[in-house]
Each structure stands twice: as structure tokens, then as C-alpha cells.
Design a protein around this motif. Structure first.
Motif, PDB file in Angstrom:
ATOM      1  N   ARG A   1      22.243  32.968  36.590  1.00  0.00           N
ATOM      2  CA  ARG A   1      22.136  32.415  37.937  1.00  0.00           C
ATOM      3  C   ARG A   1      23.427  32.685  38.699  1.00  0.00           C
ATOM      4  O   ARG A   1      24.525  32.514  38.162  1.00  0.00           O
ATOM      5  N   ILE A   2      23.324  33.108  39.958  1.00  0.00           N
ATOM      6  CA  ILE A   2      24.510  33.290  40.787  1.00  0.00           C
ATOM      7  C   ILE A   2      25.041  31.907  41.143  1.00  0.00           C
ATOM      8  O   ILE A   2      24.331  31.094  41.737  1.00  0.00           O
ATOM      9  N   VAL A   3      26.291  31.642  40.745  1.00  0.00           N
ATOM     10  CA  VAL A   3      26.888  30.325  40.973  1.00  0.00           C
ATOM     11  C   VAL A   3      28.043  30.363  41.972  1.00  0.00           C
ATOM     12  O   VAL A   3      28.513  29.317  42.407  1.00  0.00           O
ATOM     13  N   ALA A   4      28.489  31.555  42.338  1.00  0.00           N
ATOM     14  CA  ALA A   4      29.573  31.641  43.322  1.00  0.00           C
ATOM     15  C   ALA A   4      29.689  33.043  43.886  1.00  0.00           C
ATOM     16  O   ALA A   4      29.429  34.032  43.194  1.00  0.00           O
ATOM     17  N   CYS A   5      30.071  33.101  45.143  1.00  0.00           N
ATOM     18  CA  CYS A   5      30.535  34.327  45.780  1.00  0.00           C
ATOM     19  C   CYS A   5      31.867  33.940  46.409  1.00  0.00           C
ATOM     20  O   CYS A   5      31.989  32.871  47.011  1.00  0.00           O
ATOM     21  N   LEU A   6      32.861  34.774  46.247  1.00  0.00           N
ATOM     22  CA  LEU A   6      34.182  34.446  46.763  1.00  0.00           C
ATOM     23  C   LEU A   6      34.950  35.724  47.023  1.00  0.00           C
ATOM     24  O   LEU A   6      34.548  36.799  46.581  1.00  0.00           O
ATOM     25  N   GLY A   7      36.022  35.589  47.769  1.00  0.00           N
ATOM     26  CA  GLY A   7      36.795  36.788  48.029  1.00  0.00           C
ATOM     27  C   GLY A   7      37.949  36.585  48.979  1.00  0.00           C
ATOM     28  O   GLY A   7      38.323  35.464  49.328  1.00  0.00           O
ATOM     29  N   LEU A   8      38.504  37.713  49.377  1.00  0.00           N
ATOM     30  CA  LEU A   8      39.618  37.772  50.327  1.00  0.00           C
ATOM     31  C   LEU A   8      39.179  38.684  51.461  1.00  0.00           C
ATOM     32  O   LEU A   8      39.039  39.892  51.272  1.00  0.00           O
ATOM     33  N   ARG A   9      38.937  38.133  52.611  1.00  0.00           N
ATOM     34  CA  ARG A   9      38.509  38.891  53.780  1.00  0.00           C
ATOM     35  C   ARG A   9      39.756  39.262  54.572  1.00  0.00           C
ATOM     36  O   ARG A   9      40.427  38.383  55.141  1.00  0.00           O
ATOM     37  N   GLU A  10      40.102  40.547  54.585  1.00  0.00           N
ATOM     38  CA  GLU A  10      41.334  40.980  55.247  1.00  0.00           C
ATOM     39  C   GLU A  10      41.172  40.928  56.766  1.00  0.00           C
ATOM     40  O   GLU A  10      40.300  41.574  57.326  1.00  0.00           O
TER      41      GLU A  10
ATOM     42  N   ALA B   1      30.541  41.860  52.150  1.00  0.00           N
ATOM     43  CA  ALA B   1      30.578  42.660  50.926  1.00  0.00           C
ATOM     44  C   ALA B   1      31.190  44.042  51.156  1.00  0.00           C
ATOM     45  O   ALA B   1      31.875  44.577  50.288  1.00  0.00           O
ATOM     46  N   GLU B   2      30.952  44.613  52.328  1.00  0.00           N
ATOM     47  CA  GLU B   2      31.407  45.972  52.605  1.00  0.00           C
ATOM     48  C   GLU B   2      32.696  46.024  53.424  1.00  0.00           C
ATOM     49  O   GLU B   2      33.268  47.098  53.591  1.00  0.00           O
ATOM     50  N   GLY B   3      33.162  44.893  53.931  1.00  0.00           N
ATOM     51  CA  GLY B   3      34.320  44.857  54.820  1.00  0.00           C
ATOM     52  C   GLY B   3      35.639  45.004  54.084  1.00  0.00           C
ATOM     53  O   GLY B   3      35.699  45.173  52.863  1.00  0.00           O
ATOM     54  N   GLU B   4      36.703  44.930  54.864  1.00  0.00           N
ATOM     55  CA  GLU B   4      38.057  45.009  54.313  1.00  0.00           C
ATOM     56  C   GLU B   4      38.310  43.823  53.396  1.00  0.00           C
ATOM     57  O   GLU B   4      38.014  42.691  53.746  1.00  0.00           O
ATOM     58  N   GLY B   5      38.871  44.099  52.240  1.00  0.00           N
ATOM     59  CA  GLY B   5      39.212  43.039  51.306  1.00  0.00           C
ATOM     60  C   GLY B   5      38.398  43.122  50.027  1.00  0.00           C
ATOM     61  O   GLY B   5      37.877  44.178  49.678  1.00  0.00           O
ATOM     62  N   GLU B   6      38.302  41.993  49.354  1.00  0.00           N
ATOM     63  CA  GLU B   6      37.610  41.918  48.070  1.00  0.00           C
ATOM     64  C   GLU B   6      36.516  40.868  48.155  1.00  0.00           C
ATOM     65  O   GLU B   6      36.674  39.863  48.841  1.00  0.00           O
ATOM     66  N   ALA B   7      35.420  41.103  47.449  1.00  0.00           N
ATOM     67  CA  ALA B   7      34.342  40.116  47.352  1.00  0.00           C
ATOM     68  C   ALA B   7      33.802  40.166  45.934  1.00  0.00           C
ATOM     69  O   ALA B   7      33.611  41.241  45.369  1.00  0.00           O
ATOM     70  N   TRP B   8      33.565  38.984  45.351  1.00  0.00           N
ATOM     71  CA  TRP B   8      33.111  38.908  43.969  1.00  0.00           C
ATOM     72  C   TRP B   8      31.920  37.960  43.857  1.00  0.00           C
ATOM     73  O   TRP B   8      31.787  37.022  44.650  1.00  0.00           O
ATOM     74  N   THR B   9      31.095  38.186  42.866  1.00  0.00           N
ATOM     75  CA  THR B   9      29.969  37.315  42.561  1.00  0.00           C
ATOM     76  C   THR B   9      30.106  36.855  41.124  1.00  0.00           C
ATOM     77  O   THR B   9      30.404  37.665  40.238  1.00  0.00           O
ATOM     78  N   ALA B  10      29.874  35.570  40.895  1.00  0.00           N
ATOM     79  CA  ALA B  10      29.932  35.019  39.532  1.00  0.00           C
ATOM     80  C   ALA B  10      28.539  34.547  39.125  1.00  0.00           C
ATOM     81  O   ALA B  10      27.854  33.880  39.900  1.00  0.00           O
ATOM     82  N   ARG B  11      28.162  34.892  37.920  1.00  0.00           N
ATOM     83  CA  ARG B  11      26.885  34.454  37.354  1.00  0.00           C
ATOM     84  C   ARG B  11      27.155  33.593  36.132  1.00  0.00           C
ATOM     85  O   ARG B  11      28.101  33.840  35.392  1.00  0.00           O
TER      86      ARG B  11
END
Length: 138
Positions: A43-52, A29-39
């Protein structure tokens, strides 16, 4: 990420059955790149992102999808595709298992194309597929 009841196919990563620790989740969540959560319906149904992996140049696309994702699947897929398409990164990649066709299908749906078969890859020496999106070729 810690509260998602992951889809059965996501319980193993690169041949290792594992869960994500609080420290790993925070680093993502705090690292380089993007992180998103979908509800969906609270209910949280996804976490996804781009980890640089090389900040400003290259990233690994990742996703943790919940069991019973259902109606939210299309919106999450479209969102991921839009973020990947809009990314200024030169290279975005994902590694998917050949034995789980849904992994490669979803990579393609979000704009990451298969480019190479990697035999004997990972802790379980399985066949994986390297998928990539190269800026300017998408």
C-alpha cells in the motif's frame, strides 16, 4: 499521490481544503527536485520530496502521509532526514501550522528547524511556523 487516503490533518493546505489533480501530481513528480513514494505491505503510505523553487539552491520540503501510516512512519522519517541531510541545496524550508503540533514535530525530526512565527498566514489567516535547514548550519 492520488490514491493515498491522507491523514485528516493533511486535507487542508495553507487554509484551503483541496485534493491534488493528476496534472499537479505529474508536475511534482517531473519537476525540479526530488519526489519519493513509500509502500508498506503493498500500500502507498507516503509521497514526499523536495520541490526546488530556485533550482540547485532552494527547495520546499513536502509530504503526503497516509492515514494509518503506522509501522512505516519511522522508516519514512529516517529516509526523509537522510535525503535532507545529504542535499546540496543551500536552503530547504517547510511551512507548518501552529495548531497542528505534529507538523512541526515531524519537520524537526527530518532536520528542519522552526525559525519564525507567521501570524495571519494563508487563505484561512492562521498562525504558521516557517521551518528551515540552511546548508552548513545543520
Amino acid at each position: 499521490m492520488l490514491v493515498i487516503q491522507r491523514q485528516a490533518s493533511q486535507l487542508v493546505q495553507l487554509g484551503i481544503e483541496r485534493t491534488v489533480s493528476m496534472e499537479e501530481a505529474e508536475a511534482i513528480a517531473e519537476g525540479e527536485g526530488e519526489a519519493w513514494t513509500a509502500r508498506h505491505h503493498g500500500r502507498i503510505v507516503a509521497c514526499l520530496g523536495l520541490r526546488e523553487t530556485f533550482p540547485g539552491r532552494q527547495a520546499v520540503a513536502w509530504a503526503v502521509l497516509a492515514e494509518g501510516l503506522g509501522a512505516a512512519h519511522l522508516a519514512i522519517t529516517r529516509f526523509a532526514r537522510a535525503r535532507i541531510r545529504a542535499s546540496k541545496l543551500v536552503r530547504i524550508e517547510a511551512i507548518v501550522r501552529q495548531s497542528v503540533p505534529a507538523e512541526a514535530a515531524w519537520a524537526q525530526l527530518v532536520g528542519i528547524s522552526p525559525v519564525h512565527v507567521m501570524r495571519g498566514f494563508g487563505a484561512a489567516s492562521e498562525t504558521h511556523i516557517l521551518c528551515e535547514r540552511i546548508r552548513g548550519q545543520d
